[in-house]
Enzyme design. Structure first.
Site, short mmCIF file in Angstrom:
data_model
loop_
_atom_site.label_atom_id
_atom_site.label_comp_id
_atom_site.label_asym_id
_atom_site.label_seq_id
_atom_site.Cartn_x
_atom_site.Cartn_y
_atom_site.Cartn_z
N GLN A 56 11.37 -28.80 59.64
CA GLN A 56 12.68 -29.27 60.10
C GLN A 56 12.89 -30.74 59.79
O GLN A 56 12.02 -31.57 60.05
CB GLN A 56 12.84 -29.03 61.60
N CYS A 86 19.27 -32.60 68.10
CA CYS A 86 18.48 -33.49 68.95
C CYS A 86 19.38 -34.43 69.76
O CYS A 86 20.21 -35.15 69.20
CB CYS A 86 17.50 -34.30 68.10
N LYS A 127 19.95 -25.94 62.63
CA LYS A 127 19.88 -25.79 64.09
C LYS A 127 20.97 -26.65 64.70
O LYS A 127 21.04 -27.86 64.44
CB LYS A 127 18.51 -26.27 64.57
N GLY A 193 17.77 -21.33 74.01
CA GLY A 193 18.14 -21.86 75.32
C GLY A 193 17.79 -20.94 76.46
O GLY A 193 18.28 -19.81 76.53
N ASP A 194 16.88 -21.41 77.33
CA ASP A 194 16.49 -20.68 78.53
C ASP A 194 15.72 -19.41 78.23
O ASP A 194 15.92 -18.38 78.89
CB ASP A 194 17.70 -20.38 79.42
C1 LIG Z 1 9.56 -31.12 74.12
C2 LIG Z 1 10.65 -30.55 73.28
C3 LIG Z 1 10.70 -30.82 71.93
C4 LIG Z 1 11.72 -30.29 71.14
N1 LIG Z 1 11.74 -30.56 69.81
C5 LIG Z 1 12.65 -29.95 69.02
C6 LIG Z 1 12.62 -30.12 67.61
O1 LIG Z 1 11.77 -30.84 67.06
N2 LIG Z 1 13.56 -29.47 66.87
C7 LIG Z 1 14.50 -28.65 67.44
O2 LIG Z 1 15.33 -28.07 66.73
N3 LIG Z 1 14.56 -28.49 68.76
C8 LIG Z 1 13.66 -29.10 69.55
N4 LIG Z 1 13.69 -28.89 70.91
C9 LIG Z 1 14.73 -28.00 71.47
C10 LIG Z 1 14.23 -26.55 71.52
O3 LIG Z 1 13.98 -26.06 70.22
C11 LIG Z 1 15.24 -25.63 72.20
O4 LIG Z 1 16.42 -25.57 71.43
C12 LIG Z 1 15.59 -26.08 73.61
O5 LIG Z 1 14.43 -26.50 74.31
C13 LIG Z 1 16.29 -24.97 74.38
O6 LIG Z 1 15.46 -23.85 74.51
P1 LIG Z 1 14.64 -23.56 75.89
O7 LIG Z 1 15.63 -23.80 77.02
O8 LIG Z 1 14.25 -22.09 75.75
O9 LIG Z 1 13.50 -24.49 75.92
C14 LIG Z 1 12.71 -29.44 71.71
C15 LIG Z 1 12.65 -29.18 73.08
C16 LIG Z 1 11.65 -29.72 73.86
C17 LIG Z 1 11.63 -29.41 75.33
#
Ligand SMILES: Cc1cc2nc3c(=O)[nH]c(=O)nc-3n(C[C@H](O)[C@H](O)[C@H](O)COP(=O)(O)O)c2cc1C
Length: 336
Positions: A56, A86, A127, A193-194
């Protein structure tokens, strides 16, 4: 996931059933100028057992993406994913990541430049969050970018159904995913997400109709989410939680993989982060979590493993899946 989905995490996830993984976000200039030094080399590490894997990229100017994207393809990554999601101040303050959702012309130009830069057989994906904020303008921008993305030949779009402004607070709006699905019925869409449990993954697929789901916080210290979701999708019951010795085997394998890429003093520090989450599967989760939090070096780490994982006994499903993960925020830091 920044700070997490490095080569060891991906190896463990894949061994336990993840069909696809994406590395930590990397800044375009970081990739372009990366020297083959021991300290940073592992960011571009792709091994034979690590396919298919996406890299990415995040950056500000369309001009800087192409050379970085080509370098990632040369390093062996199968897919190039562009980050327009991000929310970290460090990213938006430097006009990167989610910031691009507020300037669709630049966002579209980045996608065009990357698509043109890499071989046609290398899929380019993006993304996105569902917008910068809740305004109509944000929504219009989202749809302009996604429509152009598909027109440009972007192979798939992952939508994290929170806004950039929301960061990680409040729910991911899955109804938005359903709406995007209905507008683009024949394109490849992944949802984010979630997703804290295997059941969440299945529910997102069923409720929104997306083609795939991307486990994020829910996969930290929980590589079992992949095989569990696959079992549920096959119509099988939820597999039993991994036993304490099964957990130990995975955690120790993770440690050994980290030893292969990280300086000695950083291995236990990195594993501590994961083990705080791995501990959720242990029958005395709270005590083990506390023990891992107290770890300061490799010696401490091995002692916790020797003490808490010595006896074989059934594991337990995490009491509050996602609770620990919910406090994590992606920092999208510049690696290295
Ligand atoms: C610690 C952390 C690092 C993340 N780093 C990235 C990343 O490098 N690239 C990206 O597209 N999303 C990143 N995300 C976002 C996640 O890919 C995801 O879209 C987001 O956490 C929502 O999903 P969740 O609620 O299931 O965790 C990150 C999230 C967290 C918590």
């Amino acid at each position: 996931m920044s700070g997490y989905s490095d080569w060891p995490m991906r190896a463990i996830a894949r061994k336990l059933g993840a069909p696809y993984s994406i590395c930590e976000v990397m800044i375009d200039s970081f990739v372009s100028t990366l020297k083959d030094r021991a300290k940073t080399r592992h960011h571009l590490l792709v091994t034979d057992n690590d396919h298919p894997v996406g890299a990415q990229l995040m950056g500000a100017a369309p001009d800087e993406f192409p050379s970085a994207a080509r370098k990632l393809v040369e390093a062996g990554f199968d897919v190039i994913d562009i980050n327009f999601g991000c929310p970290a101040k460090k990213a938006s303050g430097r006009c990167r990541g989610g910031f691009h959702l507020g300037q669709p012309d630049v966002a579209i130009e980045i996608l065009r430049r990357v698509r043109d830069a890499v071989p046609s057989e290398t899929p380019v994906t993006v993304k996105m969050r569902r917008g910068l904020d809740e305004t109509h303008q944000s929504r219009d921008n989202f749809f302009r970018i996604i429509e152009s993305a598909f027109e440009l030949g972007i192979a798939a779009v992952t939508v994290h159904a929170r806004t950039v402004e929301q960061k990680y607070v409040g729910p991911s709006r899955w109804s938005f995913l359903k709406e995007v699905r209905q507008l683009f019925p024949n394109r490849t869409l992944l949802g984010s997400g979630d997703l804290f449990t295997a059941a969440d993954c299945v529910r997102m697929l069923q409720e929104t109709g997306v083609d795939g789901v991307t486990a994020a916080r829910g996969s930290i210290g929980n590589p079992w989410i992949f095989s569990q979701a696959a079992a549920l999708l096959r119509g099988e019951p939820m597999p039993p939680p991994p036993t304490v010795h099964e957990q130990r085997e995975v955690i120790c394998a993770h440690f050994r993989l980290a030893e292969q890429i990280l300086p000695r003093d950083q291995v236990s520090k990195q594993l501590r982060k994961f083990c705080i989450h791995y501990s959720a599967w242990h029958p005395v989760a709270e005590a083990v979590r506390t023990a891992f939090i107290a770890v300061r070096n490799a010696h401490d780490w091995h002692q916790v493993i020797a003490r808490e994982y010595a006896f074989e006994q059934p594991g337990r499903y995490p009491a509050n899946p996602g609770n620990a993960g919910q406090t994590l925020e992606g920092s999208c830091v510049e690696p290295g």
